[in-house]
Design an enzyme around this catalytic site. Structure first.
Site, PDB file in Angstrom:
ATOM      1  N   GLY A 136       0.875  -1.251  -0.094  1.00  0.00           N
ATOM      2  CA  GLY A 136      -0.086  -0.021   0.152  1.00  0.00           C
ATOM      3  C   GLY A 136       0.892   1.240   0.042  1.00  0.00           C
ATOM      4  N   TYR A 137       0.015   2.437   0.066  1.00  0.00           N
ATOM      5  CA  TYR A 137       1.087   3.591  -0.168  1.00  0.00           C
ATOM      6  C   TYR A 137       1.594   3.947   1.366  1.00  0.00           C
ATOM      7  CZ  TYR A 137      -1.792   5.125  -4.017  1.00  0.00           C
ATOM      8  OH  TYR A 137      -2.330   5.483  -5.292  1.00  0.00           O
ATOM      9  N   CYS A 159      -3.776  10.732  10.200  1.00  0.00           N
ATOM     10  CA  CYS A 159      -2.963  12.046   9.554  1.00  0.00           C
ATOM     11  C   CYS A 159      -3.755  13.268  10.022  1.00  0.00           C
ATOM     12  CB  CYS A 159      -2.855  11.688   8.126  1.00  0.00           C
ATOM     13  SG  CYS A 159      -4.365  11.555   7.231  1.00  0.00           S
ATOM     14  N   ASN A 195       0.273  13.413   4.548  1.00  0.00           N
ATOM     15  CA  ASN A 195      -0.301  12.586   5.155  1.00  0.00           C
ATOM     16  C   ASN A 195       0.443  11.214   5.298  1.00  0.00           C
ATOM     17  OD1 ASN A 195      -1.158  12.934   2.284  1.00  0.00           O
ATOM     18  ND2 ASN A 195      -1.951  10.895   2.573  1.00  0.00           N
TER      19      ASN A 195
END
Length: 341
Positions: A11-12, A147, A308
């Site tokens: 994932g990111y 975030c 974020n």
């Protein structure tokens, strides 16, 4: 060397953890776990890591021994996965929302399901160095805040702790598309996201519970998705206590964050970037905080901005790891951001 493994590495957030940890002088990455990408090269999913690693994604049963285990899976995954890893011998750092709230009743209210491991909730230390540094030095279970919660807490906490805020706080947050993760969804396709400023949470976003728990004040929150890929900016509208003026607000921020390596007070009277702007923070672990007074000096807008995926996620997690293992907090996190970007 610290042996680090990542669950949810495709994932990111997982990609940001890999980027930071592969460049960390005191860390070696031993496993990048992904159920959906097992056997594929890491740099096929995260092309920015080309030539930096030959790692391939592995299944959970190939996790192996490590000193620190990062969980970057989705919400509701951590509370089912992590209980089975408590005897793994590693420091656990969870980046999902599953262990951010101490009360299982509050968790169920905001996440819509009963917590699968309620007894573990009090055992996790909030992964926010600016408020939990001492506890993090000995923490074996760490939960990194959301975030927007991180930005909101860092904007509010100096003033709320000093008793300078009166009444309820309203947090208006803006977030880029990477905050929704890399999985396709109706609201994430380019045709729907491009050019939009979509108020997807006009009231009652779950991060308001984290901000309220950390600051001790009543919080309302709205969230708007904007066209940026990275970045969070929050505007916290507060009523100041009697006798509070601009100088006291500024001095309170400066004193509180004077020794913080990743929080900068940005509240200038002139200039293009006179208040915190996420655009220049891309890739960095900084959170900039600032303020402006209005309402004849009785009201203030507190502003915070961060990336974020970094200070709002992976960077904060690495900063917590540095503290836990007795390393300098800035180790592996020196990238200053980009301008122009």
């Amino acid at each position: 060397m610290i042996r680090a493994a990542i669950i949810g590495a495709a994932g990111y957030i997982g990609g940001e953890l890999l980027r930071l940890l592969l460049g960390h002088p005191d860390v070696t990455v031993t496993a990048a776990v992904s159920a959906s990408s097992t056997g594929r090269r890491v740099d096929g999913t995260h092309p920015n890591l080309r030539s930096l690693t030959d790692l391939t994604f592995c299944a959970m049963d190939r996790l192996g021994a490590c000193d620190v285990l990062f969980h970057a899976g989705g919400h509701r995954a951590g509370m089912t996965v992590l209980p089975g890893l408590l005897d793994h011998g590693a420091v656990l750092v969870d980046l999902s929302g599953d262990f951010r709230l101490a009360d299982p009743v509050v968790y169920e209210r905001w996440y819509g399901v009963a917590h699968a491991a309620p007894r573990l909730l009090p055992t996790f230390v909030p992964g926010l160095p600016e408020t939990q540094r001492k506890r993090l030095t000995q923490a074996d279970r760490i939960s990194v805040p959301g975030c927007m919660a991180t930005a909101g807490i860092l904007a509010l906490q100096p003033l709320t702790a000093a008793g300078l805020v009166a009444g309820q706080v309203w947090v208006d947050a803006r977030t880029g598309s990477s905050g929704s993760g890399g999985r396709p969804g109706e609201g994430n396709v380019h045709a729907e996201r491009a050019g939009a400023m979509r108020v997807f949470a006009p009231a009652g976003h779950r991060h308001e519970a984290e901000i309220a728990e950390a600051t001790g004040v009543e919080v309302g929150m709205s969230v708007t998705g904007v066209e940026a890929v990275r970045g969070v900016q929050v505007l916290c509208r507060v009523r100041l206590a009697e006798g509070v003026d601009e100088r006291l607000v500024r001095d309170t921020y400066r004193l509180r964050y004077a020794d913080e390596p990743f929080v900068r007070v940005v509240a200038q009277r002139r200039g293009l970037y006179r208040l915190p702007e996420p655009k220049i923070l891309a890739g960095s672990n900084f959170c900039d905080v600032g303020f402006a007074l209005g309402g004849r000096g009785r009201e203030a807008v507190l502003v915070a901005a961060l990336d974020n995926l970094v200070k709002g996620g992976a960077g904060n997690a690495v900063q917590c790891m540095n503290i836990r293992f007795g390393l300098p907090e800035r180790r592996g996190l020196d990238f200053p951001g980009l301008h122009p970007n």
